[in-house]
Design a protein around this motif. Structure first.
Motif, PDB file in Angstrom:
ATOM      1  N   GLN A 219       0.819  -1.212   0.000  1.00 28.52           N
ATOM      2  CA  GLN A 219       0.000   0.000   0.000  1.00 28.52           C
ATOM      3  C   GLN A 219       0.856   1.266   0.000  1.00 28.52           C
ATOM      4  O   GLN A 219       1.946   1.282   0.578  1.00 28.52           O
ATOM      5  CB  GLN A 219      -0.924   0.036   1.230  1.00 28.52           C
TER       6      GLN A 219
ATOM      7  N   SER B 212      -0.063   5.110   1.187  1.00 33.36           N
ATOM      8  CA  SER B 212      -1.187   5.759   1.864  1.00 33.36           C
ATOM      9  C   SER B 212      -0.776   7.085   2.494  1.00 33.36           C
ATOM     10  O   SER B 212       0.372   7.261   2.904  1.00 33.36           O
ATOM     11  CB  SER B 212      -1.767   4.843   2.954  1.00 33.36           C
TER      12      SER B 212
ATOM     13  N   ALA C 166      -2.879  10.062   5.194  1.00 34.29           N
ATOM     14  CA  ALA C 166      -4.076  10.174   6.030  1.00 34.29           C
ATOM     15  C   ALA C 166      -4.009  11.464   6.842  1.00 34.29           C
ATOM     16  O   ALA C 166      -2.931  12.024   7.068  1.00 34.29           O
ATOM     17  CB  ALA C 166      -4.196   8.976   6.957  1.00 34.29           C
TER      18      ALA C 166
ATOM     19  N   ASN D 161      -2.263  -0.217   8.255  1.00 30.85           N
ATOM     20  CA  ASN D 161      -2.751  -0.536   6.909  1.00 30.85           C
ATOM     21  C   ASN D 161      -4.236  -0.226   6.775  1.00 30.85           C
ATOM     22  O   ASN D 161      -5.004  -0.351   7.729  1.00 30.85           O
ATOM     23  CB  ASN D 161      -2.515  -2.011   6.594  1.00 30.85           C
ATOM     24  N   GLN D 162      -4.616   0.120   5.541  1.00 29.20           N
ATOM     25  CA  GLN D 162      -6.023   0.366   5.237  1.00 29.20           C
ATOM     26  C   GLN D 162      -6.651  -0.946   4.774  1.00 29.20           C
ATOM     27  O   GLN D 162      -6.962  -1.132   3.598  1.00 29.20           O
ATOM     28  CB  GLN D 162      -6.141   1.435   4.145  1.00 29.20           C
TER      29      GLN D 162
ATOM     30  N   PHE E  64      -4.141   4.919  -1.062  1.00 27.60           N
ATOM     31  CA  PHE E  64      -5.144   5.452  -0.138  1.00 27.60           C
ATOM     32  C   PHE E  64      -4.740   6.850   0.321  1.00 27.60           C
ATOM     33  O   PHE E  64      -3.575   7.083   0.652  1.00 27.60           O
ATOM     34  CB  PHE E  64      -5.300   4.543   1.081  1.00 27.60           C
TER      35      PHE E  64
ATOM     36  N   ASN F 122      -6.808   8.902   2.914  1.00 27.97           N
ATOM     37  CA  ASN F 122      -8.028   8.860   3.713  1.00 27.97           C
ATOM     38  C   ASN F 122      -8.010   9.821   4.894  1.00 27.97           C
ATOM     39  O   ASN F 122      -6.972  10.361   5.276  1.00 27.97           O
ATOM     40  CB  ASN F 122      -8.259   7.447   4.247  1.00 27.97           C
TER      41      ASN F 122
ATOM     42  N   ALA G 142      -8.678   9.710   8.880  1.00 29.37           N
ATOM     43  CA  ALA G 142      -8.745   8.745   9.978  1.00 29.37           C
ATOM     44  C   ALA G 142     -10.016   8.953  10.784  1.00 29.37           C
ATOM     45  O   ALA G 142     -10.568  10.063  10.820  1.00 29.37           O
ATOM     46  CB  ALA G 142      -7.516   8.894  10.872  1.00 29.37           C
TER      47      ALA G 142
ATOM     48  N   ALA H 264     -11.571   1.293  -2.629  1.00 30.31           N
ATOM     49  CA  ALA H 264     -11.508   1.972  -1.332  1.00 30.31           C
ATOM     50  C   ALA H 264     -12.798   1.773  -0.548  1.00 30.31           C
ATOM     51  O   ALA H 264     -12.787   1.531   0.665  1.00 30.31           O
ATOM     52  CB  ALA H 264     -11.230   3.456  -1.533  1.00 30.31           C
TER      53      ALA H 264
ATOM     54  N   GLN I 180     -13.249  -0.098   3.012  1.00 36.77           N
ATOM     55  CA  GLN I 180     -13.880   0.523   4.178  1.00 36.77           C
ATOM     56  C   GLN I 180     -15.012  -0.350   4.714  1.00 36.77           C
ATOM     57  O   GLN I 180     -15.230  -0.447   5.924  1.00 36.77           O
ATOM     58  CB  GLN I 180     -14.418   1.912   3.813  1.00 36.77           C
TER      59      GLN I 180
ATOM     60  N   LYS J 156     -13.304  -3.357   6.429  1.00 31.63           N
ATOM     61  CA  LYS J 156     -12.467  -3.097   7.603  1.00 31.63           C
ATOM     62  C   LYS J 156     -13.152  -3.454   8.920  1.00 31.63           C
ATOM     63  O   LYS J 156     -12.526  -4.081   9.791  1.00 31.63           O
ATOM     64  CB  LYS J 156     -12.012  -1.644   7.614  1.00 31.63           C
TER      65      LYS J 156
END
Length: 257
Positions: free
Chosen positions: A15, A17, A19, A60-61, A68, A70, A72, A146, A150, A153
């Motif tokens: 990944q 990412s 955030a 990790n997402q 990613f 994103n 949080a 994504a 989500q 997750k």
């Protein structure tokens, strides 16, 4: 964040990412790959790592590979943007510019005017539309992935918590077995100590009895020795007394005569 490469691969849970954890916006990701972009696979260790270390350590997402940018949980800032520039998009823009350079900017047909330029404009428009469509499809696919991540997750977190609970129960069971084993060992040690104490007491009693018996025997012997010595003393005294009496009698007789 900008990545420039001929080939980009994120596989088996790899990944890239960014955030945001507060009010600021998450960083943007720009990926320029001239030949190929490959994003595939998942991290088979993700759930176990999440159960062992928790969300604060495992950043990790989810388990899937991807890009990613994103926000949080609990943050108020917006997520970042992801810009992809794979070879298909670059080639589309390259061909569009080549065709733009070929335009003659004049009429070359009596009936239709600038026929050459119109044909080139059509090609330019088609190249850019194809590249744009490809880019949109990539972005849509990235957004779909994504969203799926989500959605997945919470399930991953639940699985991780279930695994953590199983580990905790196993640890408690092991601890209980250990305590039971310790209790068994303690009881065995106490039993052995009691047996040893009984044996020591028996040995001490036997030793005492032997000592008392020996002392009694010694006392008997001493009494016998003393008794024999006393008898001899009495006999000696009696002999001395008789001798003295005899001497007295002899003395008296001599005086009488």
């Amino acid at each position: 964040m900008s990545i420039n490469a001929n080939t980009f691969e994120a596989v088996n849970g790899g990944q890239i990412s960014t955030a945001t954890f507060s009010s600021g916006q998450a960083g943007n990701i720009t990926l320029n790959a001239s030949d190929r972009i490959l994003i595939t696979g998942t991290d088979s260790t993700y759930t176990n790592r999440l159960a062992q270390f928790g969300e604060e350590i495992v950043g990790n997402q989810g388990a899937a590979s991807g890009l990613f940018a994103n926000s949080a949980p609990g943050s108020t800032g917006n997520g970042g943007n992801i810009f992809l520039q794979p070879r298909a998009i670059a080639l589309g823009e390259q061909k569009a510019k080549e065709w733009e350079s070929q335009k003659i900017h004049r009429d070359d047909s009596v009936a239709k005017g600038p026929l050459t330029d119109k044909r080139l404009d059509a090609r330019i428009d088609a190249a850019r539309k194809v590249a744009k469509q490809f880019k949109c499809e990539l972005i849509n696919e990235a957004n779909n992935q994504a969203c799926e991540l989500q959605k997945q997750k919470p399930e991953d977190i639940k699985i991780a918590r279930d695994i953590a609970e199983q580990h905790r129960q196993q640890a408690q069971t092991l601890q209980q077995h250990t305590l039971e084993n310790l209790s068994g060992v303690e009881e065995q040690a106490l039993s052995q100590l009691t047996e040893a104490q009984v044996k020591l007491t028996e040995t001490a009693d036997q030793s005492l009895q032997s000592t008392l018996q020996f002392l009694h025997q010694q006392e008997t012997v001493q009494l016998q020795v003393l008794e024999g010595y006393g008898q001899r003393q009495i006999l000696a005294i009696e002999r001395d007394a008789q001798r003295a009496i005899a001497e007295l009698q002899n003395g008296v007789s001599e005086i009488a005569t």
